[in-house]
Structure formats: structure tokens, C-alpha cells
Enzyme design. Structure first.
Site, PDB file in Angstrom:
ATOM      1  N   HIS A 127      65.324  48.226  21.414  1.00 52.37           N
ATOM      2  CA  HIS A 127      64.532  47.734  22.545  1.00 52.37           C
ATOM      3  C   HIS A 127      65.002  48.280  23.886  1.00 52.37           C
ATOM      4  O   HIS A 127      64.631  47.768  24.933  1.00 52.37           O
ATOM      5  CB  HIS A 127      64.463  46.208  22.550  1.00 52.37           C
ATOM      6  N   LYS A 132      54.963  34.118  27.501  1.00 54.76           N
ATOM      7  CA  LYS A 132      54.106  34.978  26.679  1.00 54.76           C
ATOM      8  C   LYS A 132      52.901  34.198  26.138  1.00 54.76           C
ATOM      9  O   LYS A 132      51.825  34.767  25.969  1.00 54.76           O
ATOM     10  CB  LYS A 132      54.895  35.587  25.518  1.00 54.76           C
ATOM     11  N   ARG A 154      57.127  44.275  37.673  1.00 56.05           N
ATOM     12  CA  ARG A 154      58.121  44.953  38.518  1.00 56.05           C
ATOM     13  C   ARG A 154      57.839  46.448  38.552  1.00 56.05           C
ATOM     14  O   ARG A 154      57.014  46.952  37.776  1.00 56.05           O
ATOM     15  CB  ARG A 154      59.518  44.757  37.911  1.00 56.05           C
ATOM     16  N   GLU A 208      52.144  36.285  15.486  1.00 59.23           N
ATOM     17  CA  GLU A 208      51.242  37.436  15.615  1.00 59.23           C
ATOM     18  C   GLU A 208      51.230  38.207  14.312  1.00 59.23           C
ATOM     19  O   GLU A 208      52.237  38.233  13.601  1.00 59.23           O
ATOM     20  CB  GLU A 208      51.770  38.408  16.692  1.00 59.23           C
TER      21      GLU A 208
HETATM   22  C1  MV4 Z   1      55.514  43.621  17.818  1.00 59.18           C
HETATM   23  C2  MV4 Z   1      55.686  44.669  16.895  1.00 59.18           C
HETATM   24  C3  MV4 Z   1      54.819  44.720  15.838  1.00 59.18           C
HETATM   25  N1  MV4 Z   1      53.856  43.776  15.708  1.00 59.18           N
HETATM   26  N2  MV4 Z   1      54.541  42.720  17.645  1.00 59.18           N
HETATM   27  C4  MV4 Z   1      59.362  44.520  20.488  1.00 59.18           C
HETATM   28  C5  MV4 Z   1      59.561  44.254  21.933  1.00 59.18           C
HETATM   29  C6  MV4 Z   1      58.648  43.155  22.236  1.00 59.18           C
HETATM   30  N3  MV4 Z   1      58.188  43.217  23.580  1.00 59.18           N
HETATM   31  C7  MV4 Z   1      57.540  43.310  21.258  1.00 59.18           C
HETATM   32  N4  MV4 Z   1      58.043  44.136  20.209  1.00 59.18           N
HETATM   33  C8  MV4 Z   1      57.301  44.371  19.103  1.00 59.18           C
HETATM   34  N5  MV4 Z   1      56.295  43.497  18.889  1.00 59.18           N
HETATM   35  C9  MV4 Z   1      53.750  42.809  16.607  1.00 59.18           C
HETATM   36  N6  MV4 Z   1      52.780  41.894  16.459  1.00 59.18           N
HETATM   37  C10 MV4 Z   1      56.690  45.596  17.111  1.00 59.18           C
HETATM   38  C11 MV4 Z   1      57.509  45.444  18.229  1.00 59.18           C
HETATM   39  C12 MV4 Z   1      58.534  46.436  18.391  1.00 59.18           C
HETATM   40  C13 MV4 Z   1      58.554  47.280  19.509  1.00 59.18           C
HETATM   41  C14 MV4 Z   1      57.619  47.196  20.525  1.00 59.18           C
HETATM   42  C15 MV4 Z   1      57.652  48.019  21.616  1.00 59.18           C
HETATM   43  C16 MV4 Z   1      58.654  48.978  21.705  1.00 59.18           C
HETATM   44  C17 MV4 Z   1      59.591  49.090  20.725  1.00 59.18           C
HETATM   45  C18 MV4 Z   1      59.566  48.243  19.622  1.00 59.18           C
HETATM   46  C19 MV4 Z   1      60.526  48.374  18.610  1.00 59.18           C
HETATM   47  C20 MV4 Z   1      60.490  47.543  17.544  1.00 59.18           C
HETATM   48  C21 MV4 Z   1      59.515  46.563  17.431  1.00 59.18           C
END
Ligand code: MV4
Length: 506
Positions: A235, A116, A292, A200
């Protein structure tokens, strides 16, 4: 074109890819573990080979074994599906070295997106909007403190090797930062063998919207529209749709053009998905790229009329994309429900077992991609995804109506499934109004569900089911089962009894 394709996967996605192979006239090779001998994908392929015991590490993740089967069967290409080896750059590399075409991106593109922090550095260089924070891994606590103060609390610590929600820590204030950083580092080390962590700004209640891209090996890259994926639990995505209720043509074009730039910056080829976080003001930020074919690819197929698996195969074979960006048209609305073998009334516990009865959904505007059949036993060893029901309509309202009707018809007995959860989502006023974010499902589940007792229709169905159950029951409860000497009680009496009981109850 390939002379034979091996599908290094199982379940509904293996069936999906095998179907594409048959349509293209390419012989397909299935592989299966000991518990999957009777699985649907095995019977749909032209050939099938055992690859080892149930644990995925010894079968579906066993790279030497899969390459050995590819050689023995004469397959000159491998489709990895999703999960298992799909995003394993070592596997893509091993295929290349064995002279077998991996149907997906190159190992180099996968590696860039797998880290990442590397992805963030490359995207920063390419001018892609990122969530504010560090692009490199944190060197020290002081650096973490400075960056967090600059972007403002709350912040999120994330593992460089993570993704999909693993190894994240939310930090609400400077006082929490030191212990959170230590915890994130040790969790990252334990989970991924890599303690690199970056920071972040935390986006509050974001939407999760992703953009499908497709790139050939001749420099042509197109975007195929977004998918709204905010409805997820821990997730794990539960329902996806396209178009997103908040994306208009202008936003789609901006997001699509950025996704194409992401792909180009990674020299990306084949099908990929660029994930964005979208804040309440509809600002969007690059999150990560999935290298993918995704579970939810059918929603894009239904609204574009394209077949993503055909296109993946043709791209891998060296063909040019048969259309340009201007040829891509979006029509109607599609919504996918992921059917899992888990019990929504008991903390979504996995529910493996034999499917004793299966009435699959069908009818106008319904696509059912399934890896199951009546009589099959769902093993405990793998992901509990059984099938996907995708509803299509000329607009969102029609897609919802059709899905509600299809889910009403859908019936699986012997195992628990989350079908009832979708009935709940689809009739929820917030869902119907398109008011979604990543906290949506948690809020819905926190509200008490209407009990079936308050629902006149469910009560009627329960009465009918009780009558049927009594009529078919082989025990001595007076049920109407033919005995050895041929005598039987007329089933009508059971219906009457059930009906009477029901009348007395109300
Ligand atoms: C975040 C976020 C809020 N702010 N990053 C969760 C999965 C991972 N790929 C990144 N995720 C998140 N990153 C920042 N800076 C909130 C999430 C997140 C989320 C993101 C996508 C789909 C579902 C989620 C559920 C909870 C938190």
C-alpha cells in the site's frame, strides 16, 4: 492574496510549496522539529520556527503549537502538504476558527470522505459507480452473509475509518466469514477506535487509477487527467505515471466527468483526487477520495503544464479557476519514481544516516523534487521519502529512456536507497508493455534479480569504484593518500591494480 503562508510540513513537499510561494511573491514560514533544524525546507523558507521534539505527535502534528507559530509570524494561511495534518478535519476547523485560511478543502468535505461508509452512501445517492457491496456499516453477521452471497465470493471486509489498505480482510468463502468479520472489527477498533466495517465484492488484480480534480469556491470543477498508480508495495506507492497505458480519451472523459460529480456531491473545493479500482474489463469503481495534494501531483503538472500548488493557493484566496475544462490539454507522458531511504536488498528496511555524497539527476525532461542535500543526515523519525524523480517525454518510450538515463546518473552514498529498484522496473518487459496491476511489483520482486556479476557494465563500474575507493582510502593499504610529509603514491597505480584485478577475474 495571502500576506504570508506557513507550511505545516517537512521534506520535499515543504520545499515544493515554499518554491510556489516564492514564485508568487508570498513570504513563507517553515516549521521544524528538533531533528530538522538543518533540513532543506528550513533554509529555503523566508522564516523558520522550532515546533518541538522529533516525534511527529509533539511537532508536525501539534495543532496548538502550529497555530501559535502562524499567529506569531503573521501568516494568514497554512499549506498542510500531504500526510501529517493534511486530512485532519479538526485541524482545518481549528484554522478556520483562528481566522487562518487552510489551503485545502473544508472540514466538512474532509469528514465526508474520511468515513468510507459515509462517502459510499453519498456517492450512491449521486449515482457514482461503486464496487458492489454495502454502503452502510454492517449491522450483523446475518447481513454480512446475505450481502456476500448476493455479490459473490471472494469479498473484502473494510474498516469504515480505514483507507490506504489498513483494516482490510479478504474472505474467500462463507466458512471464513464469521472469523474474518470478528478479526476485521477488532482490528478496526484497535487501529481507529471505531469498529464499523462494511463489505465489498473483491476485484481480482485490479488497477489503481486516480483522477486529479480542482474546484474553486465559485462552483467551477475540472478534472486534470488520470494517474496510473498500480505499482505499489504494501500500500505504499512506488511509481506513478500519466497517462495510464490503458486509458484512452473516451475513458478519460468518462472517468473525469464522474470524478467531477464526486467532487460536486461533496461540495469539494481545492485540489483533490478521486481513486478508482479498474477491473480487467476496464470497468471502474469509486474507491475513495483523497482530500489533499498528493505526492504524485508532478506527473499531472508535467503533462498539463499547470502548477497545482499555485492553483491551490489562488483557489484558497478566493480566485476563480483561470481556465475551463475545454482549455485543459494533455501533452506527452510523465513517470514518477519515489526515492526512499530504504534498502531494496534487505527487505526494504529503512536506511537513515548521513548522505556523504549526492549526485542528483538532471538534464532533458527530468524534474527532481528533493528534500535532501549532500551532508544532511536523514532522520529515522519520519516517512523515508527522500525525493521524487519525474521523467517527461513526448511519449512513454521517451519518458522511460530519460528516466533510465537520469537514474544512471543519480548517486547517493552513506545511505541505502531504492534507486536500483527503478532500474529494474524500467527495463522490465511487462512494465515497458504497460502490463500493470496492483500485483505487479510483488511478482517482479518474487523473481530473482540478475546479479551484478552477470552484468558486464555493472562489473566495469564495480572495478572503477574499487579503484577510486583504494585511491581515496586513508588507511595503510598502500592507497594513494598524501601523507603528512607530502609524500604520496601516484594514484595511477591504484587504477592499474584495480584494472589488473578485474582482468584476472574475467
Ligand atoms: C479493494 C481491492 C479489491 N477489491 N477492494 C487497498 C487500499 C485500499 N484503499 C483499497 N485497497 C483495495 N481494495 C476491493 N473491493 C484491492 C485493493 C488493493 C489495492 C488497491 C489500490 C492499490 C493497491 C492495492 C493493493 C492491494 C489491494
Amino acid at each position: 492574496m495571502f500576506k504570508k503562508i506557513l507550511i505545516a510540513n517537512r521534506g520535499e513537499i515543504a520545499v515544493r510549496v515554499i518554491r510556489a510561494c516564492r514564485e508568487l511573491g508570498i513570504p513563507s514560514v517553515a516549521v521544524y522539529s528538533d531533528v530538522d533544524r538543518a533540513a532543506l525546507h528550513v533554509s529555503k523558507a523566508d522564516e523558520a520556527y522550532p515546533i518541538g521534539p522529533a516525534p511527529a505527535s509533539e511537532s508536525y502534528l501539534n495543532i496548538p503549537k502550529i497555530l501559535q507559530v502562524a499567529k506569531r509570524s503573521g501568516a494568514n494561511a497554512i499549506h498542510p502538504g500531504y500526510g501529517f495534518l493534511a486530512e485532519n478535519s479538526k485541524f482545518a476547523q481549528a484554522c478556520a476558527e483562528a481566522g487562518i485560511k487552510f489551503i485545502g478543502p473544508t472540514a466538512a468535505a474532509m469528514e465526508m470522505m474520511g468515513s468510507k461508509t459515509r462517502a459510499r452512501q453519498e456517492m450512491l445517492k449521486a449515482g457514482i459507480p461503486l464496487v458492489p457491496g454495502t454502503a452502510r456499516g454492517l449491522e450483523s453477521f446475518d447481513e454480512a452473509e446475505q450481502v456476500a452471497a448476493k455479490v459473490g465470493y471472494p469479498v473484502m471486509l473494510k474498516a469504515a475509518a480505514g483507507g490506504g489498505g489498513k483494516g482490510m480482510r479478504l474472505v474467500g468463502s462463507p466458512e471464513e466469514l464469521r472469523s474474518a468479520l470478528e478479526a476485521a472489527r477488532s482490528e478496526a477498533q484497535r487501529s481507529f477506535g471505531d469498529s464499523e466495517v462494511y463489505v465489498e465484492k473483491y476485484i481480482v488484480n485490479p488497477r489503481h487509477i486516480e483522477m486529479q480534480v480542482l474546484a474553486d469556491q465559485h462552483g467551477n470543477t475540472v478534472y486534470l487527467g488520470e494517474r496510473e498508480c498500480s505499482i505499489q508495495r504494501r500500500h505504499q506507492k512506488v511509481l506513478e505515471e500519466s497517462p495510464s497505458p490503458i486509458v484512452d480519451p473516451e475513458m478519460r472523459r468518462r472517468m473525469g466527468e464522474i470524478a467531477v460529480r464526486v467532487a460536486q456531491a461533496a461540495s469539494y473545493t481545492n485540489a483533490g483526487t478521486v481513486e478508482f479500482l479498474v477491473d480487467q474489463e476496464k470497468n471502474f469503481y469509486f474507491l475513495e477520495m483523497n482530500t489533499r495534494l498528493q505526492v504524485e501531483h508532478p506527473v499531472t503538472e508535467l503533462i498539463t503544464g499547470l502548477d497545482l500548488v499555485h492553483l491551490q493557493i489562488r483557489i484558497a484566496a478566493g480566485e476563480k479557476l483561470p481556465f475551463t475544462q475545454d482549455d485543459v490539454r494533455w501533452r506527452g507522458h510523465a513517470i514518477e519514481c519515489r526515492i526512499y531511504a530504504e534498502d531494496p536488498d534487505n527487505h526494504f528496511f529503512p536506511s537513515p544516516g548521513k548522505i556523504t555524497l549526492l549526485v542528483p539527476p538532471a538534464g532533458p525532461g527530468i524534474r527532481h523534487d528533493s528534500g535532501t542535500y549532500e551532508g544532511w543526515t536523514v532522520p529515522i523519525d519520519y516517512d523515508p521519502l527522500l525525493a521524487k524523480v519525474i521523467g517527461y517525454g513526448s511519449d512513454r518510450g521517451q519518458a522511460i529512456m530519460r528516466l533510465q538515463r537520469a537514474l544512471f546518473e543519480y548517486f547517493a552514498a552513506g545511505i541505502k536507497t531504492n534507486i536500483s529498484l527503478f532500474r529494474r522496473i524500467l527495463r522490465d518487459p511487462d512494465f515497458q508493455a504497460g502490463k500493470l496491476d496492483t500485483g505487479y511489483l510483488e511478482r517482479l520482486l518474487a523473481r530473482p534479480a540478475e546479479s551484478p556479476g552477470q552484468d558486464a557494465h555493472a562489473r566495469e563500474v564495480a572495478a572503477l569504484a574499487a579503484g577510486l575507493f583504494a585511491a581515496l582510502s586513508p588507511d595503510g593499504s598502500g592507497a594513494a593518500t598524501a601523507s603528512k610529509n607530502g609524500a604520496s603514491t601516484p594514484p595511477a597505480s591504484n587504477w592499474k591494480r584495480a584494472g589488473r584485478t578485474e582482468t584476472l577475474r574475467t
